[in-house]
Design an enzyme around this catalytic site. Structure first.
Site, mmCIF file in Angstrom:
data_model
loop_
_atom_site.group_PDB
_atom_site.id
_atom_site.type_symbol
_atom_site.label_atom_id
_atom_site.label_comp_id
_atom_site.label_asym_id
_atom_site.label_seq_id
_atom_site.Cartn_x
_atom_site.Cartn_y
_atom_site.Cartn_z
ATOM 1 N N GLU A 1 0.821 -1.216 0.000
ATOM 2 C CA GLU A 1 0.000 0.000 0.000
ATOM 3 C C GLU A 1 0.850 1.258 0.000
ATOM 4 O OE1 GLU A 1 -2.944 -0.131 3.065
ATOM 5 O OE2 GLU A 1 -3.867 -1.972 2.321
ATOM 6 N N ASP A 2 2.142 1.132 0.305
ATOM 7 C CA ASP A 2 3.054 2.276 0.226
ATOM 8 C C ASP A 2 3.594 2.470 -1.190
ATOM 9 O OD1 ASP A 2 2.767 2.835 2.896
ATOM 10 O OD2 ASP A 2 4.454 1.566 3.494
#
Length: 249
Positions: A65-66
């Site tokens: 998700e980063d």
């Protein structure tokens, strides 16, 4: 994984590695290592615990998700359960989990059990590589680990992980003796015998094992064993790809 789940189809894990490598390409850790090395280390710890392929996939992808990965891509490629687990890992607050409330069932873990396994593995590898953080951050992480994660790992049924987390935290919070500093420097020098791409990994593992040993005598014996074995390890790591690696036997 084949040891714990011999009948499982692990093709999804290979695809998860490829996916993680794609989206973390070009990213590095503070050590300078490619970021994918952290994902692999966390997945390896989770696999050693005995978690099934879906949880190992989520471990490989736990920081996706980063990265600039489209929000729905993971669910489409790996299923909603893996995507939900990754999101749950990101949202979880380990301080809110009372020690003893969760034990690990590795065959068919619940969402909470899988989240806890990945979070503990993530912290363990981060503690193994904590030397690359600022001193204040090291002390904060070590204090939190002693207070929260050490008892969680112990009551969850992972006494070995609990002991290693405690030892790594203590090494940060308690000034190292001169003898410990000497053995650490010796191991760092021995790592120079290894291929450049392998040095950081082995140096981290040696230092983590050294920090877990309780006495000067046991640390000296460990360093001596590494000294004797380093030449053979260097030769094995330099073998062409495809040959059997004896240290993995």
């Amino acid at each position: 994984m084949r040891t714990h789940h011999p009948q499982a189809d692990i093709a999804s894990v290979e695809r998860a590695y490829e996916e993680a490598a794609r989206w973390h390409e070009g990213e590095t850790r503070r050590s300078g290592d490619p970021y994918i090395t952290h994902c692999l280390a966390v997945a390896a710890i989770v696999a050693d615990i005995g978690m099934p392929p879906a949880v190992v996939c989520a471990a490989l992808l736990h920081d996706i998700e980063d990265a600039p990965c489209p929000p729905d891509r993971i669910a489409e490629r790996f299923g909603k359960d893996v995507a939900q687990l990754i999101s749950a890992v990101r949202r979880s607050e380990l301080r809110a989990v009372p020690p003893g409330d969760v034990t690990l069932e590795t065959a068919t873990p619940t969402l909470d059990q899988a989240v806890l396994a990945i979070r503990l593995a993530d912290r363990l590898h981060n503690m193994r590589t904590i030397a690359f953080l600022a001193p204040a951050t090291q002390r904060r992480k070590a204090s939190e680990t002693l207070e929260v994660l050490v008892p969680l790992a112990r009551t969850t049924g992972l006494p070995g992980m609990s002991s290693e987390l405690r030892a790594l935290s203590a090494a940060v919070l308690q000034p190292a003796s001169s003898a410990f500093a000497v053995t650490t420097r010796i191991l760092a020098l021995l790592s120079l015998m290894l291929p450049a791409k392998q040095r950081t990994r082995w140096r981290q593992e040696w230092h983590a094992e050294l920090a877990a040993l309780p006495t000067r005598q046991t640390r000296a014996r460990f360093t001596f064993r590494v000294l004797l074995g380093a030449p053979a390890l260097s030769l094995a790591l330099r073998r062409p790809a495809g040959r059997e690696h004896p240290w993995r036997a």
